[in-house]
Scaffold this motif. Structure first.
Motif, PDB file in Angstrom:
ATOM      1  N   TYR A   1       9.032  -1.971  20.138  1.00 34.52           N
ATOM      2  CA  TYR A   1       9.291  -0.355  19.137  1.00 34.52           C
ATOM      3  C   TYR A   1      11.162  -0.179  18.070  1.00 34.52           C
ATOM      4  O   TYR A   1      11.893  -0.205  19.234  1.00 34.52           O
TER       5      TYR A   1
ATOM      6  N   GLN B   1      -7.590   4.242  26.326  1.00 33.89           N
ATOM      7  CA  GLN B   1      -7.334   3.329  25.242  1.00 33.89           C
ATOM      8  C   GLN B   1      -6.506   3.187  23.963  1.00 33.89           C
ATOM      9  O   GLN B   1      -6.891   4.448  23.241  1.00 33.89           O
ATOM     10  N   GLY B   2      -5.945   2.528  23.255  1.00 32.54           N
ATOM     11  CA  GLY B   2      -4.925   2.870  21.972  1.00 32.54           C
ATOM     12  C   GLY B   2      -3.276   4.085  22.624  1.00 32.54           C
ATOM     13  O   GLY B   2      -2.758   3.998  21.758  1.00 32.54           O
TER      14      GLY B   2
ATOM     15  N   ARG C   1       0.044  -0.149  26.173  1.00 32.66           N
ATOM     16  CA  ARG C   1      -0.866   0.258  26.300  1.00 32.66           C
ATOM     17  C   ARG C   1      -1.869  -0.271  26.879  1.00 32.66           C
ATOM     18  O   ARG C   1      -1.502  -1.378  26.886  1.00 32.66           O
TER      19      ARG C   1
ATOM     20  N   ARG D   1      -8.341   2.449  17.228  1.00 32.79           N
ATOM     21  CA  ARG D   1      -7.317   2.308  18.818  1.00 32.79           C
ATOM     22  C   ARG D   1      -6.595   1.839  19.221  1.00 32.79           C
ATOM     23  O   ARG D   1      -5.658   1.645  19.733  1.00 32.79           O
ATOM     24  N   LEU D   2      -7.438   0.119  19.528  1.00 28.61           N
ATOM     25  CA  LEU D   2      -6.823  -0.811  19.752  1.00 28.61           C
ATOM     26  C   LEU D   2      -5.866  -1.457  18.221  1.00 28.61           C
ATOM     27  O   LEU D   2      -5.268  -2.799  19.336  1.00 28.61           O
ATOM     28  N   ARG D   3      -5.463  -0.879  17.860  1.00 30.64           N
ATOM     29  CA  ARG D   3      -4.905  -1.767  16.417  1.00 30.64           C
ATOM     30  C   ARG D   3      -3.330  -1.365  16.421  1.00 30.64           C
ATOM     31  O   ARG D   3      -3.428   0.018  16.794  1.00 30.64           O
ATOM     32  N   GLU D   4      -2.688  -1.777  15.914  1.00 33.19           N
ATOM     33  CA  GLU D   4      -1.239  -1.302  14.998  1.00 33.19           C
ATOM     34  C   GLU D   4      -1.046  -0.244  14.589  1.00 33.19           C
ATOM     35  O   GLU D   4      -2.113   0.172  13.535  1.00 33.19           O
ATOM     36  N   GLN D   5      -0.126   0.711  15.238  1.00 25.02           N
ATOM     37  CA  GLN D   5       0.069   1.751  14.933  1.00 25.02           C
ATOM     38  C   GLN D   5       1.108   1.660  14.386  1.00 25.02           C
ATOM     39  O   GLN D   5       2.152   0.992  14.598  1.00 25.02           O
TER      40      GLN D   5
ATOM     41  N   ARG E   1       5.013  -7.897  19.899  1.00 22.58           N
ATOM     42  CA  ARG E   1       3.838  -7.630  21.180  1.00 22.58           C
ATOM     43  C   ARG E   1       3.394  -8.407  21.891  1.00 22.58           C
ATOM     44  O   ARG E   1       3.810  -9.776  21.799  1.00 22.58           O
TER      45      ARG E   1
END
Lengths: 113, 117
Positions: free
Chosen positions: B37, B102-103, B95, A98-102, B50
Motif C-alpha cells: 500500500y 480472514q480479511g 492477510r 472480507r476477502l475483497r479489496e479494502q 497484491r
C-alpha cells in the motif's frame, strides 16, 4: 463513485473529553473496518463489521472505546474519556466482502492535549 | 500470530531510477495474500499491488512489480522509472485466506520513500 468518507479530518481535544469519528463507506460495501495508526507505525485493526454485526473487535479497548454501525451503513467510533496516548490517526476502510479489496478513507487525525 | 517486518525506515531514489523496498513476514499458514500500500501525505491508503501466495508468478502493475519468495517469506516491491509522485510511505501487508481473521490486514511499520528530481 464516491470513496470512503470520514469526518472530521482533524480533531483537537483536551484529555478526559469524549470524541467521536464518523465513517461513510462506499455504497454497497457490507464490510467496514476501523484502524488505528500511531505515528510512524502501520495501521492496526480495531474492529471489523460485517453489515451491522461486529465480527472482530478483539483489539478494541472496550473500557473507553465503542463503535456502532446502525443499519449496516455508516459507522461511528467513540472514545470516552480520551487519553494522551489516543493521539493518532483513525482510518476507516470498506470492502464488498472480507476477502475483497479494502478501500480506505483519508482518516481523522486526533490530537489529545 | 502473523507478523510483517519492513527493515528500511527510509529510502531515497533518483527520479527515473529503480528502487526496491524490502518486506519479510512470518506465518505458519500456507494460504494468504500479500499487499503493498502507498500512503501519501494526504493519509489515504492506496493499494499498489497484491500477490496471492498460491501463485508462483510475481505480480506486476505497470512500473510496480514484486519479488515473492514464499520459502524465504520475502515480498519486495520494485518501482521502476521512479516519478516524483511515487514519494510516500509504503506499507507491506499480510492477510490470511482462512480462519476467523480472514480479511484483517496486518501491516508492517512502513518505509518512507523520497524521490529526488
Amino acid at each position: 463513485e464516491a470513496g470512503v468518507v470520514q469526518s472530521p479530518r482533524y480533531k483537537i481535544i483536551e484529555k478526559k473529553q469524549p470524541v467521536a469519528f464518523w465513517c461513510n463507506p462506499i455504497s454497497g460495501h457490507n464490510t467496514l473496518y476501523w484502524y488505528l495508526q500511531n505515528l510512524g507505525q502501520g495501521p492496526e485493526l480495531l474492529i471489523r463489521y460485517e453489515n451491522e454485526e461486529a465480527v472482530d473487535d478483539s483489539q478494541l479497548p472496550k473500557d473507553r472505546f465503542s463503535a456502532e454501525r446502525l443499519k449496516g451503513v455508516d459507522s461511528t467510533l467513540k472514545i470516552q474519556p480520551a487519553e494522551l496516548g489516543d493521539s493518532a490517526v483513525y482510518l476507516c476502510a470498506s470492502s464488498l466482502g472480507r476477502l475483497r479489496e479494502q478501500f480506505f478513507g483519508p482518516g481523522t487525525r486526533l490530537t489529545v492535549l | 500470530a502473523q507478523t510483517v517486518t519492513q527493515s528500511q525506515p527510509e529510502m531515497s531514489v533518483q527520479e527515473a531510477e529503480t528502487v526496491t523496498l524490502s518486506c519479510t513476514y512470518d506465518t505458519s499458514e500456507s494460504d494468504y495474500y500479500l499487499f503493498w500500500y502507498k500512503q501519501p501525505p494526504s493519509r489515504q491508503m492506496i493499494l499498489v499491488i497484491r500477490q496471492e501466495a498460491y501463485k508462483q508468478q510475481n505480480a506486476t502493475e505497470n512500473r510496480f512489480s514484486v519479488n515473492f519468495q514464499k520459502a524465504a517469506k520475502s515480498f519486495s516491491l520494485k518501482i521502476s522509472d521512479s516519478q516524483l509522485g511515487d514519494a510516500a510511505m509504503y506499507f507491506c501487508a499480510y492477510r490470511s485466506a482462512s480462519g476467523g481473521s480472514q480479511g484483517n490486514l496486518i501491516f508492517g511499520k512502513g518505509t518512507k520513500l523520497s524521490v529526488k528530481p
